[in-house]
Design a protein around this motif. Structure first.
Motif, PDB file in Angstrom:
ATOM      1  N   GLU A 101      25.764 -13.969  38.602  1.00 25.41           N
ATOM      2  CA  GLU A 101      26.328 -14.803  39.666  1.00 25.41           C
ATOM      3  C   GLU A 101      25.678 -14.567  41.023  1.00 25.41           C
ATOM      4  O   GLU A 101      25.528 -15.478  41.808  1.00 25.41           O
ATOM      5  CB  GLU A 101      27.838 -14.544  39.782  1.00 25.41           C
ATOM      6  N   HIS A 102      25.342 -13.325  41.310  1.00 27.27           N
ATOM      7  CA  HIS A 102      24.848 -13.018  42.664  1.00 27.27           C
ATOM      8  C   HIS A 102      23.559 -12.225  42.585  1.00 27.27           C
ATOM      9  O   HIS A 102      23.516 -11.061  42.968  1.00 27.27           O
ATOM     10  CB  HIS A 102      25.908 -12.243  43.448  1.00 27.27           C
ATOM     11  N   MET A 103      22.528 -12.877  42.104  1.00 31.14           N
ATOM     12  CA  MET A 103      21.248 -12.176  41.982  1.00 31.14           C
ATOM     13  C   MET A 103      20.775 -11.667  43.342  1.00 31.14           C
ATOM     14  O   MET A 103      20.080 -10.653  43.435  1.00 31.14           O
ATOM     15  CB  MET A 103      20.210 -13.112  41.349  1.00 31.14           C
ATOM     16  N   GLU A 104      21.196 -12.364  44.410  1.00 29.76           N
ATOM     17  CA  GLU A 104      20.752 -11.946  45.747  1.00 29.76           C
ATOM     18  C   GLU A 104      21.321 -10.573  46.121  1.00 29.76           C
ATOM     19  O   GLU A 104      20.864  -9.932  47.067  1.00 29.76           O
ATOM     20  CB  GLU A 104      21.128 -12.999  46.802  1.00 29.76           C
ATOM     21  N   ALA A 105      22.321 -10.112  45.384  1.00 26.78           N
ATOM     22  CA  ALA A 105      22.950  -8.828  45.718  1.00 26.78           C
ATOM     23  C   ALA A 105      22.122  -7.632  45.246  1.00 26.78           C
ATOM     24  O   ALA A 105      22.455  -6.499  45.552  1.00 26.78           O
ATOM     25  CB  ALA A 105      24.339  -8.753  45.093  1.00 26.78           C
ATOM     26  N   TYR A 106      21.061  -7.905  44.496  1.00 25.12           N
ATOM     27  CA  TYR A 106      20.304  -6.794  43.908  1.00 25.12           C
ATOM     28  C   TYR A 106      18.893  -6.744  44.461  1.00 25.12           C
ATOM     29  O   TYR A 106      18.241  -7.774  44.595  1.00 25.12           O
ATOM     30  CB  TYR A 106      20.252  -6.954  42.384  1.00 25.12           C
ATOM     31  N   ASP A 107      18.437  -5.538  44.749  1.00 30.43           N
ATOM     32  CA  ASP A 107      17.032  -5.434  45.144  1.00 30.43           C
ATOM     33  C   ASP A 107      16.206  -4.719  44.078  1.00 30.43           C
ATOM     34  O   ASP A 107      14.992  -4.669  44.167  1.00 30.43           O
ATOM     35  CB  ASP A 107      16.867  -4.791  46.530  1.00 30.43           C
ATOM     36  N   THR A 108      16.868  -4.187  43.074  1.00 27.42           N
ATOM     37  CA  THR A 108      16.145  -3.550  41.970  1.00 27.42           C
ATOM     38  C   THR A 108      16.710  -4.082  40.659  1.00 27.42           C
ATOM     39  O   THR A 108      17.918  -4.017  40.434  1.00 27.42           O
ATOM     40  CB  THR A 108      16.317  -2.017  42.026  1.00 27.42           C
ATOM     41  N   VAL A 109      15.839  -4.625  39.837  1.00 24.65           N
ATOM     42  CA  VAL A 109      16.295  -5.199  38.568  1.00 24.65           C
ATOM     43  C   VAL A 109      15.540  -4.536  37.418  1.00 24.65           C
ATOM     44  O   VAL A 109      14.315  -4.645  37.313  1.00 24.65           O
ATOM     45  CB  VAL A 109      16.069  -6.730  38.532  1.00 24.65           C
ATOM     46  N   PHE A 110      16.272  -3.787  36.594  1.00 27.04           N
ATOM     47  CA  PHE A 110      15.700  -3.265  35.353  1.00 27.04           C
ATOM     48  C   PHE A 110      15.832  -4.376  34.315  1.00 27.04           C
ATOM     49  O   PHE A 110      16.877  -5.039  34.250  1.00 27.04           O
ATOM     50  CB  PHE A 110      16.481  -2.037  34.874  1.00 27.04           C
ATOM     51  N   ILE A 111      14.786  -4.578  33.531  1.00 24.51           N
ATOM     52  CA  ILE A 111      14.879  -5.609  32.493  1.00 24.51           C
ATOM     53  C   ILE A 111      14.442  -5.012  31.154  1.00 24.51           C
ATOM     54  O   ILE A 111      13.329  -4.517  31.023  1.00 24.51           O
ATOM     55  CB  ILE A 111      14.090  -6.888  32.874  1.00 24.51           C
ATOM     56  N   GLY A 112      15.370  -5.018  30.203  1.00 27.93           N
ATOM     57  CA  GLY A 112      15.116  -4.362  28.924  1.00 27.93           C
ATOM     58  C   GLY A 112      15.187  -5.337  27.759  1.00 27.93           C
ATOM     59  O   GLY A 112      15.972  -6.290  27.778  1.00 27.93           O
ATOM     60  N   TYR A 113      14.371  -5.082  26.747  1.00 21.92           N
ATOM     61  CA  TYR A 113      14.307  -5.990  25.591  1.00 21.92           C
ATOM     62  C   TYR A 113      13.661  -5.266  24.413  1.00 21.92           C
ATOM     63  O   TYR A 113      12.911  -4.300  24.594  1.00 21.92           O
ATOM     64  CB  TYR A 113      13.471  -7.245  25.945  1.00 21.92           C
ATOM     65  N   PRO A 114      13.922  -5.745  23.203  1.00 28.38           N
ATOM     66  CA  PRO A 114      13.166  -5.239  22.052  1.00 28.38           C
ATOM     67  C   PRO A 114      11.849  -6.004  21.966  1.00 28.38           C
ATOM     68  O   PRO A 114      11.759  -7.141  22.450  1.00 28.38           O
ATOM     69  CB  PRO A 114      14.069  -5.592  20.869  1.00 28.38           C
ATOM     70  N   ILE A 115      10.850  -5.402  21.380  1.00 30.14           N
ATOM     71  CA  ILE A 115       9.616  -6.140  21.099  1.00 30.14           C
ATOM     72  C   ILE A 115       9.858  -6.949  19.830  1.00 30.14           C
ATOM     73  O   ILE A 115      10.268  -6.400  18.798  1.00 30.14           O
ATOM     74  CB  ILE A 115       8.424  -5.173  20.908  1.00 30.14           C
ATOM     75  N   TRP A 116       9.649  -8.221  19.935  1.00 28.05           N
ATOM     76  CA  TRP A 116       9.770  -9.122  18.784  1.00 28.05           C
ATOM     77  C   TRP A 116       8.410  -9.773  18.564  1.00 28.05           C
ATOM     78  O   TRP A 116       7.923 -10.497  19.440  1.00 28.05           O
ATOM     79  CB  TRP A 116      10.831 -10.208  19.047  1.00 28.05           C
ATOM     80  N   TRP A 117       7.845  -9.517  17.432  1.00 25.29           N
ATOM     81  CA  TRP A 117       6.543 -10.087  17.083  1.00 25.29           C
ATOM     82  C   TRP A 117       5.555  -9.924  18.239  1.00 25.29           C
ATOM     83  O   TRP A 117       4.974 -10.881  18.729  1.00 25.29           O
ATOM     84  CB  TRP A 117       6.672 -11.554  16.652  1.00 25.29           C
TER      85      TRP A 117
END
Ligand code: FMN
Length: 352
Positions: A130-146
């Motif tokens: 909802e409030h992406m502007e509230a963050y200055d650091t974004v960790f982004i995690g995912y599995p490797i798929w193909w």
């Protein structure tokens, strides 16, 4: 992506596929969870000050030092890492979920993911930050798929502009490592400052906490040192004793906590604040030196409200508040603390 990088990715994906053929029977997929997002980002309704004296303090929907940990996970490995990041650094957690659930059967999941990748699909997501502007650091995690990110992670990264933010990837994988996905994120978010991520083998995810905490500490994020120090075992413990029981908290090694420890043991009066916090004043005001500008407290947090120099224990949710600085977490006796009568006498002492 460079040709050699792509070649390596294809080879690792091929190795992964071969490994799958050998070990397919041993692999079990957990179904993706039901729709809905899990984020505590402040929303407009929550962003007003609670009743009582804190009303006079500006409460912002934007947390300049806010950390958001976003992750996609089908079988739980990436989710485990995401949980540790949030536990160590605080901030909010957001799970990327697709509108249509992925198959529970692992072979079907592999095939669906392969087809999505081949088609360059962008699966619709079921929730938003909802409030992406509230963050200055974004960790982004995912599995490797193909040898790539799941297509749903592309949907996410194309929905938000992370310009000006620090973006830190993490992934879990069978053997491929990042497979060029950090470069893919950099290309999708050219305005973001990309930091070196961590790739953890899915099979070792549950045992990788120390490695993850070490990586977090090495990132040198402002205000994160205390959280990672506490998470890595350098713990400070205090006990709250009162009529009818006791509670214990693990505190971070920060100037604020040191200013508390210097006054212990101490007996203070704890009173209720806004139906959400138990607050206490010590003989000397606690310092907020070196603290972030504010943060979004979670239930069970111990914090200091800088302008008043007091200590607060949160037993209900409160929104982001400027001037609030994290001190640690209650690890036992939260219910007893929450049920304390007004102006209860509480002795606070260091136990570790
Ligand atoms: C559809 C699919 C494709 C995968 N492709 C790869 C791959 O190319 N390389 C690899 O090392 N691991 C691959 N894996 C293994 C996952 O990356 C690994 O199990 C990961 O830890 C799963 O994360 P999760 O539990 O958070 O969903 C694949 C798994 C799935 C389900």
């Amino acid at each position: 992506m460079k040709k050699t990088g792509k070649l390596i990715s294809i080879v690792t994906a091929a190795i992964f596929a071969a490994m799958l053929l050998i070990s397919c029977g041993a692999l079990e997929a957990k179904p993706p969870q039901a729709d809905g997002e899990r984020t505590t980002a402040p929303d407009a309704a929550e962003a007003s000050a609670p009743d009582g004296p804190m009303e006079t303090v500006p409460v912002e929907t934007s947390a300049p030092s806010g950390i958001l940990t976003v992750y996609f996970s089908c079988t739980g490995n990436t989710e485990t890492i995401a949980g540790w990041i949030q536990e160590a650094l605080g901030g909010d957690l957001f799970q990327i979920r697709t509108a249509d659930a992925y198959p529970e059967d692992y072979d079907e999941l592999l095939e669906t993911a392969r087809q999505e990748q081949e088609a360059g699909a962008r699966p619709a997501l079921s929730g938003r930050v909802e409030h992406m502007e509230a963050y200055d650091t974004v960790f982004i995690g995912y599995p490797i798929w193909w040898a790539d990110m799941p297509m749903a992670v592309y949907t996410f990264l194309e929905e938000y502009d992370l310009s000006g933010k620090t973006v830190i990837p993490f992934c879990t994988h069978g053997s491929s490592g990042f497979s060029g996905t950090q470069e893919a994120i950099a290309a999708l978010q050219p305005g973001a400052e990309l930091r070196e991520g961590i790739a953890v083998r899915g099979g070792q995810a549950a045992d990788s906490r120390e490695e993850v905490i070490g990586w977090l500490a090495g990132l040198g994020l402002e205000g994160a040192a205390a959280g990672t120090a506490a998470a890595s075992g350098g713990e400070i413990r205090v006990r709250f004793s009162f009529d009818g029981g006791e509670a214990a908290a693990v505190l971070n090694d920060t100037p604020t906590v040191q200013s508390l420890l210097a006054q212990l043991p101490a007996t203070v009066t704890m009173s209720d604040y806004a139906g959400a916090e138990k607050i206490a004043y010590f003989a000397e005001a606690l310092t907020d030196e070196g603290a972030p500008e504010g943060y979004d407290p979670q239930i069970g947090d111990v914090a200091c409200y800088g302008p008043w120099g007091n200590m607060a224990v949160f037993y209900n949710d409160q929104p982001y508040a400027e001037g609030l600085c994290p001190m640690g977490k209650i690890e036992s006796g939260m219910d007893l603390l929450a049920a304390l009568p007004e102006d209860a006498s509480v002795t606070v002492e260091r136990i570790g």
